[in-house]
Design a protein around this motif. Structure first.
Motif, PDB file in Angstrom:
ATOM      1  N   GLU A 146       0.847  -1.191   0.000  1.00  0.00           N
ATOM      2  CA  GLU A 146       0.000   0.000   0.000  1.00  0.00           C
ATOM      3  C   GLU A 146       0.884   1.242   0.000  1.00  0.00           C
ATOM      4  N   PRO A 147       0.475   2.303  -0.715  1.00  0.00           N
ATOM      5  CA  PRO A 147       1.274   3.531  -0.684  1.00  0.00           C
ATOM      6  C   PRO A 147       1.435   4.019   0.749  1.00  0.00           C
ATOM      7  N   ILE A 148       2.671   4.387   1.089  1.00  0.00           N
ATOM      8  CA  ILE A 148       2.938   4.879   2.440  1.00  0.00           C
ATOM      9  C   ILE A 148       3.604   6.249   2.343  1.00  0.00           C
ATOM     10  N   LYS A 149       3.414   7.041   3.381  1.00  0.00           N
ATOM     11  CA  LYS A 149       4.066   8.338   3.465  1.00  0.00           C
ATOM     12  C   LYS A 149       5.341   8.158   4.274  1.00  0.00           C
ATOM     13  N   PHE A 150       6.477   8.519   3.668  1.00  0.00           N
ATOM     14  CA  PHE A 150       7.771   8.370   4.319  1.00  0.00           C
ATOM     15  C   PHE A 150       8.607   9.603   4.029  1.00  0.00           C
ATOM     16  N   GLU A 151       8.987  10.316   5.093  1.00  0.00           N
ATOM     17  CA  GLU A 151       9.783  11.537   4.978  1.00  0.00           C
ATOM     18  C   GLU A 151       9.145  12.543   4.023  1.00  0.00           C
ATOM     19  N   GLY A 152       7.830  12.705   4.122  1.00  0.00           N
ATOM     20  CA  GLY A 152       7.124  13.687   3.313  1.00  0.00           C
ATOM     21  C   GLY A 152       6.849  13.267   1.882  1.00  0.00           C
ATOM     22  N   GLU A 153       7.157  12.038   1.539  1.00  0.00           N
ATOM     23  CA  GLU A 153       6.982  11.547   0.171  1.00  0.00           C
ATOM     24  C   GLU A 153       6.074  10.317   0.191  1.00  0.00           C
ATOM     25  N   VAL A 154       5.236  10.194  -0.818  1.00  0.00           N
ATOM     26  CA  VAL A 154       4.396   9.003  -0.946  1.00  0.00           C
ATOM     27  C   VAL A 154       5.156   7.981  -1.777  1.00  0.00           C
ATOM     28  N   ILE A 155       5.354   6.806  -1.203  1.00  0.00           N
ATOM     29  CA  ILE A 155       6.105   5.742  -1.875  1.00  0.00           C
ATOM     30  C   ILE A 155       5.119   4.667  -2.307  1.00  0.00           C
ATOM     31  N   ARG A 156       5.182   4.330  -3.610  1.00  0.00           N
ATOM     32  CA  ARG A 156       4.273   3.329  -4.179  1.00  0.00           C
ATOM     33  C   ARG A 156       5.086   2.208  -4.814  1.00  0.00           C
ATOM     34  N   ALA A 157       4.554   1.005  -4.721  1.00  0.00           N
ATOM     35  CA  ALA A 157       5.131  -0.120  -5.461  1.00  0.00           C
ATOM     36  C   ALA A 157       4.375  -0.214  -6.778  1.00  0.00           C
ATOM     37  N   ILE A 158       5.117  -0.330  -7.877  1.00  0.00           N
ATOM     38  CA  ILE A 158       4.443  -0.415  -9.171  1.00  0.00           C
ATOM     39  C   ILE A 158       4.198  -1.862  -9.576  1.00  0.00           C
ATOM     40  N   LYS A 159       4.749  -2.796  -8.810  1.00  0.00           N
ATOM     41  CA  LYS A 159       4.412  -4.207  -8.996  1.00  0.00           C
ATOM     42  C   LYS A 159       4.387  -4.863  -7.619  1.00  0.00           C
ATOM     43  N   PRO A 160       3.682  -5.981  -7.480  1.00  0.00           N
ATOM     44  CA  PRO A 160       3.581  -6.623  -6.163  1.00  0.00           C
ATOM     45  C   PRO A 160       4.955  -7.010  -5.609  1.00  0.00           C
ATOM     46  N   VAL A 161       5.038  -6.997  -4.296  1.00  0.00           N
ATOM     47  CA  VAL A 161       6.269  -7.378  -3.608  1.00  0.00           C
ATOM     48  C   VAL A 161       6.317  -8.906  -3.559  1.00  0.00           C
ATOM     49  N   LYS A 162       7.389  -9.477  -4.094  1.00  0.00           N
ATOM     50  CA  LYS A 162       7.574 -10.939  -4.124  1.00  0.00           C
ATOM     51  C   LYS A 162       8.518 -11.321  -2.984  1.00  0.00           C
ATOM     52  N   VAL A 163       8.086 -12.252  -2.142  1.00  0.00           N
ATOM     53  CA  VAL A 163       8.883 -12.702  -1.001  1.00  0.00           C
ATOM     54  C   VAL A 163       9.066 -14.211  -1.099  1.00  0.00           C
ATOM     55  N   GLU A 164      10.329 -14.651  -1.060  1.00  0.00           N
ATOM     56  CA  GLU A 164      10.647 -16.080  -1.073  1.00  0.00           C
ATOM     57  C   GLU A 164      11.701 -16.345  -0.022  1.00  0.00           C
ATOM     58  N   GLY A 165      11.565 -17.473   0.667  1.00  0.00           N
ATOM     59  CA  GLY A 165      12.555 -17.829   1.682  1.00  0.00           C
ATOM     60  C   GLY A 165      12.046 -18.959   2.544  1.00  0.00           C
ATOM     61  N   GLN A 166      12.557 -18.990   3.786  1.00  0.00           N
ATOM     62  CA  GLN A 166      12.106 -20.022   4.706  1.00  0.00           C
ATOM     63  C   GLN A 166      12.233 -19.569   6.152  1.00  0.00           C
ATOM     64  N   LEU A 167      11.414 -20.179   6.991  1.00  0.00           N
ATOM     65  CA  LEU A 167      11.477 -20.012   8.436  1.00  0.00           C
ATOM     66  C   LEU A 167      11.975 -21.324   9.029  1.00  0.00           C
ATOM     67  N   VAL A 168      12.901 -21.226   9.981  1.00  0.00           N
ATOM     68  CA  VAL A 168      13.450 -22.411  10.642  1.00  0.00           C
ATOM     69  C   VAL A 168      13.356 -22.185  12.139  1.00  0.00           C
ATOM     70  N   SER A 169      12.912 -23.207  12.889  1.00  0.00           N
ATOM     71  CA  SER A 169      12.853 -23.094  14.349  1.00  0.00           C
ATOM     72  C   SER A 169      14.119 -23.686  14.957  1.00  0.00           C
ATOM     73  N   ARG A 170      14.711 -22.904  15.883  1.00  0.00           N
ATOM     74  CA  ARG A 170      15.904 -23.347  16.599  1.00  0.00           C
ATOM     75  C   ARG A 170      15.842 -22.812  18.020  1.00  0.00           C
ATOM     76  N   ASN A 171      15.713 -23.690  18.973  1.00  0.00           N
ATOM     77  CA  ASN A 171      15.746 -23.322  20.398  1.00  0.00           C
ATOM     78  C   ASN A 171      14.788 -22.187  20.740  1.00  0.00           C
ATOM     79  N   GLU A 172      13.533 -22.335  20.398  1.00  0.00           N
ATOM     80  CA  GLU A 172      12.468 -21.365  20.657  1.00  0.00           C
ATOM     81  C   GLU A 172      12.674 -20.040  19.928  1.00  0.00           C
ATOM     82  N   ILE A 173      13.452 -20.061  18.855  1.00  0.00           N
ATOM     83  CA  ILE A 173      13.680 -18.891  18.025  1.00  0.00           C
ATOM     84  C   ILE A 173      13.331 -19.253  16.586  1.00  0.00           C
ATOM     85  N   LEU A 174      12.587 -18.368  15.922  1.00  0.00           N
ATOM     86  CA  LEU A 174      12.295 -18.543  14.498  1.00  0.00           C
ATOM     87  C   LEU A 174      13.277 -17.695  13.706  1.00  0.00           C
TER      88      LEU A 174
END
Length: 166
Positions: free
Chosen positions: A25-53
């Motif tokens: 979503e467009p956000i206001k940051f330091e007086g400027e509106v920042i827009r993404a012109i394409k969807p944000v793609k996120v790839e990776g993994q979550l690993v559990s180790r000793n009660e920490i993700l």
């Protein structure tokens, strides 16, 4: 995208693949509106180790920003790798580098947005050699040439300029 701590902390070393797109979503940051012109793609993994993700992910998108010098909009590509560690165990919350999360739900969308914002340059330029705007007439010097007399005079020497009649 939300992740439940209990789903992963049941067994040490448990992994969960992360692969989603996020509408930034467009956000206001330091007086400027920042827009993404394409969807944000996120790839990776979550690993559990000793009660920490542990989150390891890559974030890709393109943002529309305004140049700090000429004020034109330009496309700024984002391609970053993030590594974060989270816990909901109060005993581990004071350890360095671990983010404490209240409750059992971790919202990855907020993590992604904060990572994008933290990687933005302080001075956003459309090009390294951007000439900016004319301080007299306001013309974009990358596009137009103006006829303004733009030689700088040190304020301390302004009286000398008057003396020579310029």
């Amino acid at each position: 995208m939300e992740v439940q701590f209990l789903d992963l902390l049941v067994k040490d070393g448990r992994k969960k693949a992360i692969d989603f797109s996020l509408d930034f979503e467009p956000i206001k940051f330091e007086g400027e509106v920042i827009r993404a012109i394409k969807p944000v793609k996120v790839e990776g993994q979550l690993v559990s180790r000793n009660e920490i993700l542990e989150l390891e992910a890559t974030i890709e998108t393109e943002l529309e920003l305004n140049c700090s010098r000429c004020l034109d909009t330009f496309i700024y590509p984002i391609d970053i790798d993030i590594e974060e560690r989270f816990t909901n165990n109060k005993e581990l919350q004071d350890e360095e580098g671990i983010i404490f999360v209240e409750g059992d739900t971790l919202d990855l969308s907020l993590i992604v947005e904060n990572s994008i914002i933290s990687t933005l340059p302080i001075k956003r330029l459309c090009a390294e050699d951007c000439k900016g705007l004319c301080s007299n007439c306001g013309a974009n010097l990358n596009v137009d040439k103006c006829s303004c007399n733009n030689y700088d005079v040190d304020i301390r020497l302004a009286k000398l300029k008057e003396l020579f009649g310029e």
